[in-house]
Design a protein around this motif. Sequence first.
Motif, PDB file in Angstrom:
ATOM      1  N   GLY A  84       0.679  -1.301   0.485  1.00  0.00           N
ATOM      2  CA  GLY A  84      -0.086   0.336   0.311  1.00  0.00           C
ATOM      3  C   GLY A  84       0.628   1.609   0.077  1.00  0.00           C
ATOM      4  N   GLU A  85       1.786   1.030  -0.580  1.00  0.00           N
ATOM      5  CA  GLU A  85       2.958   3.010  -0.620  1.00  0.00           C
ATOM      6  C   GLU A  85       2.936   3.186  -1.598  1.00  0.00           C
ATOM      7  OE1 GLU A  85       5.639   1.516   2.822  1.00  0.00           O
ATOM      8  OE2 GLU A  85       4.876   2.183   4.214  1.00  0.00           O
ATOM      9  N   ALA A  86       2.627   1.999  -2.877  1.00  0.00           N
ATOM     10  CA  ALA A  86       3.386   2.184  -4.135  1.00  0.00           C
ATOM     11  C   ALA A  86       3.058   3.705  -4.409  1.00  0.00           C
ATOM     12  CB  ALA A  86       2.562   1.658  -4.891  1.00  0.00           C
ATOM     13  N   LEU A  87       4.553   4.582  -4.806  1.00  0.00           N
ATOM     14  CA  LEU A  87       4.814   6.003  -5.310  1.00  0.00           C
ATOM     15  C   LEU A  87       4.959   5.632  -6.471  1.00  0.00           C
ATOM     16  CD1 LEU A  87       6.240   7.149  -2.348  1.00  0.00           C
ATOM     17  CD2 LEU A  87       3.751   7.906  -2.802  1.00  0.00           C
ATOM     18  N   PRO A  88       4.173   7.098  -7.181  1.00  0.00           N
ATOM     19  CA  PRO A  88       4.609   7.433  -8.706  1.00  0.00           C
ATOM     20  C   PRO A  88       5.779   7.667  -8.792  1.00  0.00           C
ATOM     21  CG  PRO A  88       3.464   9.206  -7.930  1.00  0.00           C
ATOM     22  CD  PRO A  88       3.155   8.614  -6.736  1.00  0.00           C
ATOM     23  N   THR A  89       6.402   8.028 -10.014  1.00  0.00           N
ATOM     24  CA  THR A  89       8.015   8.130 -10.202  1.00  0.00           C
ATOM     25  C   THR A  89       8.498   9.309 -10.239  1.00  0.00           C
ATOM     26  OG1 THR A  89       7.374   8.741 -11.893  1.00  0.00           O
ATOM     27  CG2 THR A  89       9.111   6.642 -11.716  1.00  0.00           C
ATOM     28  N   TYR A  90       7.347   9.767  -9.707  1.00  0.00           N
ATOM     29  CA  TYR A  90       7.950  11.795  -9.474  1.00  0.00           C
ATOM     30  C   TYR A  90       7.928  12.156  -7.924  1.00  0.00           C
ATOM     31  CZ  TYR A  90       2.293  12.489  -9.971  1.00  0.00           C
ATOM     32  OH  TYR A  90       1.717  12.297  -9.874  1.00  0.00           O
ATOM     33  N   LEU A  91       7.797  10.844  -6.847  1.00  0.00           N
ATOM     34  CA  LEU A  91       7.476  11.323  -5.599  1.00  0.00           C
ATOM     35  C   LEU A  91       8.655  10.223  -4.809  1.00  0.00           C
ATOM     36  CD1 LEU A  91       3.975  11.810  -4.566  1.00  0.00           C
ATOM     37  CD2 LEU A  91       5.163  13.436  -4.949  1.00  0.00           C
ATOM     38  N   LEU A  92       8.938   8.915  -5.637  1.00  0.00           N
ATOM     39  CA  LEU A  92       9.736   7.791  -5.278  1.00  0.00           C
ATOM     40  C   LEU A  92      11.458   8.740  -4.512  1.00  0.00           C
ATOM     41  CD1 LEU A  92      10.112   4.615  -7.966  1.00  0.00           C
ATOM     42  CD2 LEU A  92       9.265   5.223  -5.771  1.00  0.00           C
ATOM     43  N   ASP A  93      12.443   9.502  -4.859  1.00  0.00           N
ATOM     44  CA  ASP A  93      13.071  10.193  -4.426  1.00  0.00           C
ATOM     45  C   ASP A  93      12.763  11.158  -3.200  1.00  0.00           C
ATOM     46  OD1 ASP A  93      15.033   8.162  -4.991  1.00  0.00           O
ATOM     47  OD2 ASP A  93      15.676   9.312  -6.568  1.00  0.00           O
ATOM     48  N   ARG A  94      11.813  11.206  -2.380  1.00  0.00           N
ATOM     49  CA  ARG A  94      11.260  12.342  -2.373  1.00  0.00           C
ATOM     50  C   ARG A  94      11.133  12.014  -0.277  1.00  0.00           C
ATOM     51  NH1 ARG A  94      11.704  15.938  -4.750  1.00  0.00           N
ATOM     52  NH2 ARG A  94      10.961  16.327  -7.193  1.00  0.00           N
ATOM     53  N   ASN A  98       3.742  10.807   4.886  1.00  0.00           N
ATOM     54  CA  ASN A  98       2.865  11.406   5.354  1.00  0.00           C
ATOM     55  C   ASN A  98       1.944  11.612   6.563  1.00  0.00           C
ATOM     56  OD1 ASN A  98       0.410  10.346   5.200  1.00  0.00           O
ATOM     57  ND2 ASN A  98      -0.140   7.897   4.219  1.00  0.00           N
TER      58      ASN A  98
ATOM     59  N   THR B 146      -2.275   1.302  -5.286  1.00  0.00           N
ATOM     60  CA  THR B 146      -2.261   2.528  -5.832  1.00  0.00           C
ATOM     61  C   THR B 146      -2.580   2.792  -6.626  1.00  0.00           C
ATOM     62  OG1 THR B 146      -1.433   3.006  -3.822  1.00  0.00           O
ATOM     63  CG2 THR B 146      -0.961   4.490  -5.459  1.00  0.00           C
ATOM     64  N   LEU B 148      -0.529   4.166 -10.865  1.00  0.00           N
ATOM     65  CA  LEU B 148       0.486   5.009 -10.667  1.00  0.00           C
ATOM     66  C   LEU B 148       1.235   6.326 -11.725  1.00  0.00           C
ATOM     67  CD1 LEU B 148       3.377   3.114  -9.538  1.00  0.00           C
ATOM     68  CD2 LEU B 148       2.140   4.745  -8.103  1.00  0.00           C
ATOM     69  N   TRP B 189       5.888  -2.353  -8.955  1.00  0.00           N
ATOM     70  CA  TRP B 189       5.574  -1.560  -9.071  1.00  0.00           C
ATOM     71  C   TRP B 189       5.365  -1.306 -10.854  1.00  0.00           C
ATOM     72  CZ3 TRP B 189       7.057   1.922  -4.827  1.00  0.00           C
ATOM     73  CH2 TRP B 189       6.695   1.460  -3.426  1.00  0.00           C
ATOM     74  N   TRP B 323      18.506  19.730  -8.419  1.00  0.00           N
ATOM     75  CA  TRP B 323      17.875  17.730  -8.793  1.00  0.00           C
ATOM     76  C   TRP B 323      16.478  18.921 -10.692  1.00  0.00           C
ATOM     77  CZ3 TRP B 323      14.328  14.676  -5.250  1.00  0.00           C
ATOM     78  CH2 TRP B 323      15.547  13.733  -4.718  1.00  0.00           C
ATOM     79  N   ASN B 411       7.071  20.016 -10.232  1.00  0.00           N
ATOM     80  CA  ASN B 411       6.777  19.127 -10.797  1.00  0.00           C
ATOM     81  C   ASN B 411       6.975  18.193 -11.999  1.00  0.00           C
ATOM     82  OD1 ASN B 411       7.122  15.753  -9.737  1.00  0.00           O
ATOM     83  ND2 ASN B 411       4.469  15.721 -10.166  1.00  0.00           N
TER      84      ASN B 411
END
Lengths: 261, 520
Positions: A84-94, A98, B146, B148, B189, B323, B411
């Motif tokens: 339940g913690e899947a994240l899109p690429t743009y949030l992965l390294d951040r 939550n 989720t 993505l 994922w 970045w 973003n």
Amino acid sequence: MPQNEYIEQHIKQHGRRLDHEERKRKKEAREGHRIAKDAQTLKGWRAKQFAKKRYSEKVAMKKKIKAHQESKVNGPATPKEDDGEALPTYLLDRQTNNTAKAISSSIKQKRLEKADKFSVPLPKVRGISEEEMFKVIKTGKSKHKSWKRMITKHTFVGEGFTRRPVKMERIIRPAALRQKKANVTHPELGVTVFLPILGVKKNPQSPMYTQLGVLTKGTIIEVNVSELGLVTAGGKVVWGKYAQITNEPDRDGCVNAVLLV
Amino acid sequence: MATVIPPPSKKQKKEAQKVQEVNLIPDDLPNVLIKFQASDTGESVGGSIRVPGGITEKQLEELLNQLHGDIDEPVPYTFALLNKTIDDKSETGSLVDIKDNLYSSVLQPGIKTTEDFLTLVYTPRAVFKVKAITRSNAAIAGHGSTILCCQFAPNDSGRMCSGAGDSTARIWDCNTQTPLYTLSGHTNWVLCVAYSPCGTMIATGSMDNTVRLWDTDTGKPLGKALTGHSKWVSSLTWEPLHLVKPGEKPRLATSSKDGTVKVWDSTRRVCLLTMSGHTNAVSCVKWSGSNIIYSASHDKTIKAWDISAQGKCIQTLKSHAHWVNHLSISTDYVLRKGGFDHTSTKVSSKKLSMEELRAKALEQYEKVAKVGGVISERLVTASDDFTMYFWEPLKSSKPVCRMTGHQKLVNHVSFSPDGRYIVSSSFDNSIKIWDGLKGVFVGTLRGHVAPVYQTAWSADNRLLVSCSKDTTLKVWDIRTRKLSVDLPGHSDEVYAVDWSMDGKRVASGGKDKMVRLWSH
């Protein structure tokens, strides 16, 4: 030692046979032969039991081998469990923590700190009933009144304490069971010093016992550590410090404690 | 007890009593001299014309159509005033949009007087109009985690593909709002999906470091996984259709967290080129129409790789201070569209041969890419340093301009389908519009109450949909720069949004595991 452990007792007393290790090794080496023989010769219920056990062992082994092989070739075969913690690429390294999670983790952290502050060498103590703690003293001409109590445990009474008149004194702290000093061990230095007690900070049994200054196992006492020559971060000599009682003073006749540092 | 609104202050009362200005065109407005100029070729039409000063946009449109001679099928246009001062050395001046009429947008603000000679630049508007989406058709459950990413097929707005955290991608039939195929094979994922511009293949990139190709018609995998990356795949891009050699299938470029960009042959499924120049994770990769791959990276640089010269690095763009998150090329949308357009359906697209598609793709590409008669692709990059840079990488390694204004990291950026505008979505809850030719600030769209994650353009350039952490989608009117429709519906953060090529549908997905379809 229980009566039935006579073999262990014998081994303890006389040691093992001199060729014990060798016999053990040989027996283990022949284990395969034994299993093979059992598989052929066992009959009835025992054969069923044996077959069932053997089957489950083999399945487990095969599964393990397969998992090992696959992990070597192309990674895990089954998809990763969804956490339940899947994240899109743009949030992965951040480090987007939550908010709800952040709050709960901060609460947990706080609790941990709080627990740390009050963590002591003996976190749990045996409960002591009132019957054990107090002895009923019968008074009156025909000894029919029983409102007086005498504490059966060791106590600490402050300096300059005067007993109340005998007529009013409800709880008696016997002079013979009074303690003024304790054997305090510094856990890091490993030294034990006989230090005067300054007061009883907390008796985990009951707040009333704290008030009465009862010394039982687990009680936090304040001791005078000026002898030890401890110095605070600011450079001042530390005078009083807390210690926890580690023995049952009424069994040993003395108070042993460990310094809380 | 309800809160009572405080009584108006003295200042407010005075303000209310003042005579309000009404946008009326004065009767005694003299005529003005104007000239029409095409925005793409730079040709002027019809010489200088004397028109009334209060001429409306509709009348200008009629006039221009008459000059062009297409009265039967009038083409809608937008007009902008070319505001070039004498001391301005650059060839092109800034553009002032004409809204409603000439008087209120040019003469009244004092940009030009009635004495001046006015050059009006015209851009043909999309001949079709996309209606703003207003309602949620369906919330389709299916994904176990989720969502993505999601993307519509270029050839058929009835097909949409979404990737999710449950290690699968799914193709949905949007006409019946049902799941069509489940693309399972990944072991982690699915981070990105992309339809090929020919519409026959889907590429999915995953957290398990692999890329997989799928057939769009059957949902079957095309061969095994493409392995080679050592970390997760961050972005995918297909070769533009007009660059594909006859008889071949478009190639695929992928970028990864491991700092490399790889080009794959989609028929033989082997790695053709590996471009490793970045020193940190590559966040975004785009294949431009002039056969150059642009990659943005967390090492603060953007690199341009020439694919016709075996992946040589021809340009390294350094200006960002943090970045680089995303980049957009002015021809993004048209390259994604390939040889299809808003009228394409599943049946009509089947009839076209590969040759026809390629010819159409080239035609469409040139239409968008040409500015003043020359092909020029502009690039805009968004970064964690709160700014964006506007580049013309084939002309110079220095940025054309720096676009500042956001107060948190940017973003996502995207050019409008015609390349006229740029929108940037930022974590400071705002979306900003910028001019797509010069990079000048145009306006801000405020309305979201949490970070804005992504935006998607409608095919006619008039509308924009944005998705945000605040669980809503919002549709914005670019012309008025106002919120058009607010679309609540999701119950958690919305991570991905896409607008179909024909403008009929919008798909979105996010943390609540539901794929939602929206329409008018």
